[in-house]
Design an enzyme around this catalytic site. Structure first.
Site, PDB file in Angstrom:
ATOM      1  N   GLU A  52       0.849  -1.210   0.000  1.00 15.29           N
ATOM      2  CA  GLU A  52       0.000   0.000   0.000  1.00 15.29           C
ATOM      3  C   GLU A  52       0.872   1.244   0.000  1.00 15.29           C
ATOM      4  O   GLU A  52       1.815   1.354   0.801  1.00 15.29           O
ATOM      5  CB  GLU A  52      -0.913  -0.041   1.223  1.00 15.29           C
ATOM      6  CG  GLU A  52      -2.334   0.313   0.920  1.00 15.29           C
ATOM      7  CD  GLU A  52      -3.029  -0.660  -0.027  1.00 15.29           C
ATOM      8  OE1 GLU A  52      -3.093  -0.340  -1.237  1.00 15.29           O
ATOM      9  OE2 GLU A  52      -3.516  -1.706   0.435  1.00 15.29           O
ATOM     10  N   ASP A  55       3.204   2.147  -4.746  1.00 17.52           N
ATOM     11  CA  ASP A  55       3.283   2.310  -6.211  1.00 17.52           C
ATOM     12  C   ASP A  55       3.999   3.599  -6.601  1.00 17.52           C
ATOM     13  O   ASP A  55       4.904   3.594  -7.429  1.00 17.52           O
ATOM     14  CB  ASP A  55       1.910   2.167  -6.900  1.00 17.52           C
ATOM     15  CG  ASP A  55       0.807   3.092  -6.423  1.00 17.52           C
ATOM     16  OD1 ASP A  55       1.018   3.876  -5.469  1.00 17.52           O
ATOM     17  OD2 ASP A  55      -0.293   3.036  -7.029  1.00 17.52           O
ATOM     18  N   GLY A 141     -13.778   2.567  -1.818  1.00 18.87           N
ATOM     19  CA  GLY A 141     -12.341   2.626  -2.075  1.00 18.87           C
ATOM     20  C   GLY A 141     -11.863   1.452  -2.913  1.00 18.87           C
ATOM     21  O   GLY A 141     -10.705   1.052  -2.823  1.00 18.87           O
ATOM     22  N   SER A 143     -11.748   1.505  -6.152  1.00 18.97           N
ATOM     23  CA  SER A 143     -11.266   2.055  -7.428  1.00 18.97           C
ATOM     24  C   SER A 143     -12.330   2.249  -8.494  1.00 18.97           C
ATOM     25  O   SER A 143     -12.147   1.840  -9.644  1.00 18.97           O
ATOM     26  CB  SER A 143     -10.160   1.186  -8.010  1.00 18.97           C
ATOM     27  OG  SER A 143      -8.960   1.568  -7.478  1.00 18.97           O
ATOM     28  N   SER A 144     -13.404   2.929  -8.119  1.00 17.64           N
ATOM     29  CA  SER A 144     -14.359   3.298  -9.161  1.00 17.64           C
ATOM     30  C   SER A 144     -13.720   4.267 -10.153  1.00 17.64           C
ATOM     31  O   SER A 144     -14.065   4.266 -11.339  1.00 17.64           O
ATOM     32  CB  SER A 144     -15.631   3.886  -8.562  1.00 17.64           C
ATOM     33  OG  SER A 144     -15.331   5.025  -7.791  1.00 17.64           O
ATOM     34  N   ASP A 189      -4.095   1.093  -9.512  1.00 16.09           N
ATOM     35  CA  ASP A 189      -5.515   0.844  -9.768  1.00 16.09           C
ATOM     36  C   ASP A 189      -5.780   0.673 -11.264  1.00 16.09           C
ATOM     37  O   ASP A 189      -6.531  -0.211 -11.679  1.00 16.09           O
ATOM     38  CB  ASP A 189      -6.358   2.006  -9.211  1.00 16.09           C
ATOM     39  CG  ASP A 189      -6.107   2.238  -7.726  1.00 16.09           C
ATOM     40  OD1 ASP A 189      -5.525   1.349  -7.077  1.00 16.09           O
ATOM     41  OD2 ASP A 189      -6.489   3.310  -7.229  1.00 16.09           O
ATOM     42  N   TYR A 239      -3.633  11.959   1.064  1.00 13.47           N
ATOM     43  CA  TYR A 239      -2.872  11.138   0.106  1.00 13.47           C
ATOM     44  C   TYR A 239      -1.679  11.939  -0.418  1.00 13.47           C
ATOM     45  O   TYR A 239      -0.534  11.475  -0.411  1.00 13.47           O
ATOM     46  CB  TYR A 239      -3.790  10.730  -1.049  1.00 13.47           C
ATOM     47  CG  TYR A 239      -3.171   9.776  -2.038  1.00 13.47           C
ATOM     48  CD1 TYR A 239      -3.305   8.402  -1.893  1.00 13.47           C
ATOM     49  CD2 TYR A 239      -2.437  10.243  -3.128  1.00 13.47           C
ATOM     50  CE1 TYR A 239      -2.740   7.517  -2.801  1.00 13.47           C
ATOM     51  CE2 TYR A 239      -1.864   9.373  -4.042  1.00 13.47           C
ATOM     52  CZ  TYR A 239      -2.033   8.007  -3.872  1.00 13.47           C
ATOM     53  OH  TYR A 239      -1.460   7.139  -4.772  1.00 13.47           O
TER      54      TYR A 239
HETATM   55  C1  GLA Z   1      -5.003   4.730  -4.169  1.00  5.78           C
HETATM   56  C2  GLA Z   1      -4.168   5.157  -5.374  1.00  5.78           C
HETATM   57  C3  GLA Z   1      -3.159   4.070  -5.746  1.00  5.78           C
HETATM   58  C4  GLA Z   1      -2.343   3.619  -4.534  1.00  5.78           C
HETATM   59  C5  GLA Z   1      -3.267   3.312  -3.354  1.00  5.78           C
HETATM   60  C6  GLA Z   1      -2.510   3.001  -2.091  1.00  5.78           C
HETATM   61  O1  GLA Z   1      -5.821   3.649  -4.499  1.00  5.78           O
HETATM   62  O2  GLA Z   1      -5.001   5.410  -6.481  1.00  5.78           O
HETATM   63  O3  GLA Z   1      -2.307   4.535  -6.783  1.00  5.78           O
HETATM   64  O4  GLA Z   1      -1.373   4.569  -4.200  1.00  5.78           O
HETATM   65  O5  GLA Z   1      -4.148   4.378  -3.084  1.00  5.78           O
HETATM   66  O6  GLA Z   1      -1.779   1.830  -2.218  1.00  5.78           O
END
Ligand code: GLA
Length: 403
Positions: A52, A55, A141, A143-144, A189, A239
């Site tokens: 997590e 990336d 959360g 990833s829509s 994502d 973030y």
């Molecule tokens: C979100 C971001 C990803 C990643 C995650 C955490 O989903 O879109 O790129 O950084 O958080 O792992």
């Protein structure tokens, strides 16, 4: 993107390509006139098993594309207008491909941004009328955003996968989000939504972009998402703050160690050497990333060796690190992990995705799915006054045309 929230009708629709095509024909004269030209595309959401916030630090991630996502039924048109209606609410929005304009602060930005990023790559796009349905739970959360970018990229190129290799497609979707929508996300994502495979998790090296599918198809195992039901407040600003803190750590360490350009390059020993020169919060953030990268590779080796006890230990260690060092958990997510840890047969649990709300992911023996559901539904509301949602997710194909 809470406005994409499915109602139960829209969620069922998202899983039924023929019904999607009918819905479009019922609301669009262009589609009714040319039913044979209707296409339906689908792109999945994701859970991340481990890795997590690694990336954007050029490290490793292990996501799974899931059997929940976003579907768009569309009829390509000869004009340059893109017009989409949300099945859940009936709300419509539109833009012109030749004058996309700035972002508006709504869900259409993800479609317009994808059109903008495809154009930047020189990929021809065309107008369409479409209807969109999602079965990704609201605020989960899962990833829509990436699912919408990937589904849009197919819709914008006539309902087929654009003439790009899958990695370029994922990078183009990420570019839409970074360069147009204004969210500084990493690639995980979009990669997961582009590369999903049934029965497989997806290991990505976010520096080299090398990737490998990791078999997950043990019929005795299940992946269960537990949705905390808590809003993901301040998610974007927090973030971006985590990203800056990681960059701050790199700047200090790179001052003494040549060749360090990302936390990917930092070993635990290098971090300890630099610790006295680092702000304590920055050091804690870096410590999470440095060890989380190692955990991803250990988890892959353990999955491949069938060593589920080690996978479970790594899940819990990852969660503790996100809670104590990276500061992206919440009392609700911690409660979900603690409840799961008390259910015999649960192998591991951790928050998944960006954090600050959303879901945990639980790797469990299939026969204990009912016991986990029962424990969460009974204990979680008493601890948090929130209503959780517990649902199994299955590794599924990436973005594709489905009708
Ligand atoms: C979100 C971001 C990803 C990643 C995650 C955490 O989903 O879109 O790129 O950084 O958080 O792992």
């Amino acid at each position: 993107m809470t406005t994409l929230a499915p109602d139960s009708d829209a969620a069922a629709l998202a899983r039924d390509p023929a019904a999607m095509a009918h819905r479009l024909a019922a609301m669009s004269p262009e589609a009714a006139a040319r039913p044979a030209a209707i296409r339906v595309v689908h792109a999945p959401g994701r859970v991340n098993l481990i890795g997590e916030h690694t990336d954007y630090n050029e490290g490793f991630v292990l996501p799974v594309a899931i059997d929940l996502g976003i579907a768009i039924a569309l009829v390509p048109t000869a004009d340059r207008r893109v017009e989409i209606t949300l099945a859940a609410t009936g709300e419509s929005d539109a833009f012109d491909l030749d004058s996309i304009g700035p972002r508006r602060g709504s869900w259409i930005d993800y479609v317009a941004g994808t059109a903008w990023a495809l154009a930047e790559r020189g990929v021809p796009t065309g107008g369409f009328r479409g209807v969109l349905a999602s079965d990704l739970p609201q605020g989960s959360g899962l990833s829509s955003s990436a699912a919408l970018e990937l589904a849009s990229s197919l819709a914008l190129t006539g309902g087929e996968v654009p003439p790009l290799d899958r990695m370029t497609l994922a990078l183009t979707a990420q570019r839409a989000e970074n360069g147009y929508v204004g969210v500084n996300c990493g690639l995980m994502d979009q990669f997961a939504s582009a590369f999903g495979e049934p029965g497989k998790a997806l290991l990505l090296d976010c520096r080299s972009l090398d990737h490998r599918a990791i078999p997950m198809a043990d019929p005795d195992l299940a992946l269960v998402a537990c949705h905390s039901g808590s809003p993901r407040k301040l998610e974007t600003s927090a973030y971006n703050e985590r990203r800056s803190q990681c960059e701050a750590a790199v700047a200090v360490i790179a001052g003494r160690v040549p060749g360090v350009t990302a936390l990917r390059d930092v070993t635990p020993a290098m971090l300890e050497e630099a610790r006295p020169r680092l702000d304590p919060v920055v050091a804690a953030r870096a410590e999470h990333i440095v060890h989380e990268n190692g955990r991803v590779l250990e988890a892959v080796a353990a999955f491949e060796a069938g060593d589920l006890a080690t996978v479970g230990r790594l899940f819990y260690a990852s969660h503790a690190s996100m809670r104590d060092l990276f500061g992206i958990s919440s009392p609700e997510l911690d409660a979900l992990v603690e409840i799961a840890a008390g259910v015999p047969g649960v192998i591991g649990a951790r928050l998944t995705g960006g954090g600050f709300g959303g879901c945990t992911i639980n790797l469990v023996r299939r026969e204990v799915v009912p016991a986990l559901r029962e424990a969460v539904l009974r204990q979680y509301p008493a601890r948090t006054s929130l209503t959780p949602r517990v649902f199994e997710v299955a590794p599924s194909p990436g973005a594709r045309r489905v009708a």
